[in-house]
Design an enzyme around this catalytic site. Structure first.
Site, PDB file in Angstrom:
ATOM      1  N   SER A  49      -9.687   1.684   2.900  1.00 56.88           N
ATOM      2  CA  SER A  49      -8.864   2.443   1.989  1.00 56.88           C
ATOM      3  C   SER A  49      -7.819   1.619   1.236  1.00 56.88           C
ATOM      4  O   SER A  49      -7.249   2.114   0.253  1.00 56.88           O
ATOM      5  CB  SER A  49      -8.159   3.569   2.759  1.00 56.88           C
ATOM      6  OG  SER A  49      -7.313   3.050   3.746  1.00 56.88           O
ATOM      7  N   LYS A  64       0.849  -1.203   0.000  1.00 53.38           N
ATOM      8  CA  LYS A  64       0.000   0.000   0.000  1.00 53.38           C
ATOM      9  C   LYS A  64       0.881   1.250   0.000  1.00 53.38           C
ATOM     10  O   LYS A  64       1.935   1.274   0.638  1.00 53.38           O
ATOM     11  CB  LYS A  64      -0.906  -0.034   1.234  1.00 53.38           C
ATOM     12  CG  LYS A  64      -1.973   1.054   1.268  1.00 53.38           C
ATOM     13  CD  LYS A  64      -2.864   0.884   2.502  1.00 53.38           C
ATOM     14  CE  LYS A  64      -3.952   1.937   2.576  1.00 53.38           C
ATOM     15  NZ  LYS A  64      -4.810   1.767   3.778  1.00 53.38           N
ATOM     16  N   SER A  86      -9.793  -0.536   7.057  1.00 55.75           N
ATOM     17  CA  SER A  86      -9.245  -0.404   5.702  1.00 55.75           C
ATOM     18  C   SER A  86      -8.581  -1.637   5.103  1.00 55.75           C
ATOM     19  O   SER A  86      -8.294  -1.653   3.907  1.00 55.75           O
ATOM     20  CB  SER A  86      -8.252   0.745   5.647  1.00 55.75           C
ATOM     21  OG  SER A  86      -8.975   1.946   5.566  1.00 55.75           O
TER      22      SER A  86
HETATM   23  N1  GLN Z   1     -13.102   4.254   6.470  1.00 57.47           N
HETATM   24  C1  GLN Z   1     -12.341   4.541   7.649  1.00 57.47           C
HETATM   25  C2  GLN Z   1     -11.832   5.969   7.610  1.00 57.47           C
HETATM   26  O1  GLN Z   1     -12.100   6.595   6.665  1.00 57.47           O
HETATM   27  C3  GLN Z   1     -11.212   3.583   7.808  1.00 57.47           C
HETATM   28  C4  GLN Z   1     -10.020   3.987   7.114  1.00 57.47           C
HETATM   29  C5  GLN Z   1      -8.824   3.153   7.456  1.00 57.47           C
HETATM   30  O2  GLN Z   1      -8.916   2.121   8.106  1.00 57.47           O
HETATM   31  N2  GLN Z   1      -7.654   3.669   7.075  1.00 57.47           N
HETATM   32  O3  GLN Z   1     -11.223   6.451   8.525  1.00 57.47           O
END
Ligand code: GLN
Length: 433
Positions: free
Chosen positions: A113, A38, A137
């Site tokens: 994400s 990532k 994410s």
């Molecule tokens: N959707 C969550 C956020 O926007 C989780 C994101 C993540 O785990 N990086 O914070």
């Protein structure tokens, strides 16, 4: 057996931000295995963008601890995957490099994400990838793309070299098509690193075992409540039924603090983000500030032009929740709610070994379907609690609804990552057989 892997994938789903056409590899447990990372995890000599314009041109001078470990075991790092900008989102649509599409159905989001990592694995471009999970994410895109994704216990994998979004919540973790590969990757990345002061020295050395007879599985009513698609819930109940067939016993449990989980999560993650992202000032990384302007003007213009709308929204929210006169009303209260949720899980884990429910309340959304931030935040309701409590959680595919994958989420006690993996392995072996 060292060499170079030629990697020029057909990236039709926009899973990668950067690909390494000639990826060197060495000897070791992952010799020659292509791994996607990532793009918020630092890779020496390979640009790292967090899917943001603010890091334009940035090439890290050092590797994250997990990347050092991958290289030491001979893996070929073949590219950096697309993501929501700085990890803020659940669809990969906030990327400055355009959205990733879901390989199962390209009209759908891959989740986020870590959507690029999930899509790269689901499309068969790589067997394994690294993601990061702050509020879901890793698990959300794993569920939406029909692969396996694991968020380790907080403190089990070093965050050294991870470009921080919300330090107290996030962990790096493995994504792959099978639980066995997730476990294999976990054995490589979960190694003590003194440079992450929140780590405990609990290396993961484990071969998954499918024997779960006698396992007590808690089923929280809150995970099957309002907002959860009934057909998704049905699939997950069937999957839990399979765990029972394998010798597990199910017990109803309750996590009453869940009703404050999203509010607590979004106050804490935005507070931490506003503080972490202050470092992007146009001096050390990314596009340069205009030095003819006053400092305040230059800083403001640079950040206005180079952070996306969601990132700016969160910086503003977090700056507000941390400002004098408001911390007590928001930040301190969120910490109390967080503690209560952690305690609810501790209490439940006195009676059960594993807690099971859906990973996501629905299947993958259509690209562009969710355009108001609040409805997207709601989608994190079933994943964020594990981050607030710091416990390990996995998403493993459990059937489909309308042809789209559903994820079974399994959570365990802190530092019982092995048991979570074993339970997922037992389920997977049974349904694959
Ligand atoms: N959707 C969550 C956020 O926007 C989780 C994101 C993540 O785990 N990086 O914070």
């Amino acid at each position: 057996m060292a060499g170079t892997l030629n990697f020029s994938p057909d990236d039709r789903y926009n899973a990668f931000i950067t690909t390494c056409r000639e990826a060197p590899f060495g000897d070791g447990a992952l010799a020659g295995v292509a791994i996607a990372v990532k793009d918020n995890i630092s890779t020496a000599g390979i640009r790292t963008t967090c899917a943001s314009r603010i890091l334009e041109g940035y090439v890290p001078p050092y590797d994250a601890h997990v990347v050092e470990l991958l290289r030491r075991e001979g893996a070929a790092i073949v590219g950096k995957t697309n993501m929501d900008e700085f990890g803020m989102g659940s669809t990969t649509e906030t990327s400055a490099f355009g959205p990733t599409q879901n390989p199962v159905d390209p009209s759908r989001v891959p989740g986020g994400s870590s959507g690029g990592s999930a899509a790269a694995v689901a499309a068969g471009l790589v067997p394994m990838a690294l993601g990061t999970d702050t509020g879901g994410s890793i698990r959300c895109p794993a569920a939406f793309c029909g692969i396996v994704g694991f968020k380790p216990t907080y403190g089990r994998v070093s965050r050294y070299g991870l470009i921080a979004y919300a330090n107290s919540l996030e962990q790096i973790g493995p994504m792959a098509r099978t639980v066995e590969d997730v476990s294999r990757l976990m054995s490589v990345i979960a190694r003590y690193d003194p440079r992450d002061s929140t780590m405990l020295d609990r290396p993961y050395d484990h071969q998954p075992s499918a024997n779960i007879s006698g396992l007590q599985v808690g089923v929280p009513e809150e995970y099957f409540g309002e907002g959860v698609d009934e057909r998704v819930a049905e699939n997950v109940r069937d999957a839990i039924g399979i765990l029972e067939d394998l010798g597990a016993t199910t017990v109803p449990v309750s996590i009453p603090g869940m009703r404050y989980a999203l509010a607590a999560y979004y106050v804490i993650c935005t507070s931490e983000a506003s503080s972490n992202l202050a470092r992007f000032d146009g001096v050390r990384y990314g596009p340069a500030v205009d030095t003819r302007k006053t400092w305040h003007e230059a800083y403001q213009d640079l950040r206005q032009a180079n952070f996306g709308a969601e990132v700016r929204r969160r910086i503003m929210l977090g700056t507000f929740t941390l400002s004098a006169g408001y911390t007590g009303r928001y930040y301190a209260k969120a910490q109390v709610a967080r503690r209560n949720i952690a305690r609810d899980f501790e209490r439940a884990f006195c009676d059960v070994d594993i807690i099971a429910g859906p990973t996501m309340p629905t299947v993958a959304f259509r690209l562009g379907e969710k355009n108001d931030p609040l409805s997207l935040y709601l989608a994190d309701i079933l994943t964020a609690p594990a981050n607030l409590a710091g416990i390990p959680a996995i998403s493993v595919p459990c059937g489909r609804v309308d042809g789209l994958p559903v994820g079974l989420q399994l959570m365990g006690r802190q530092f019982e990552d092995e048991r979570v993996i074993d339970t997922a392995f037992a389920y997977e072996q049974e349904v694959r057989a």
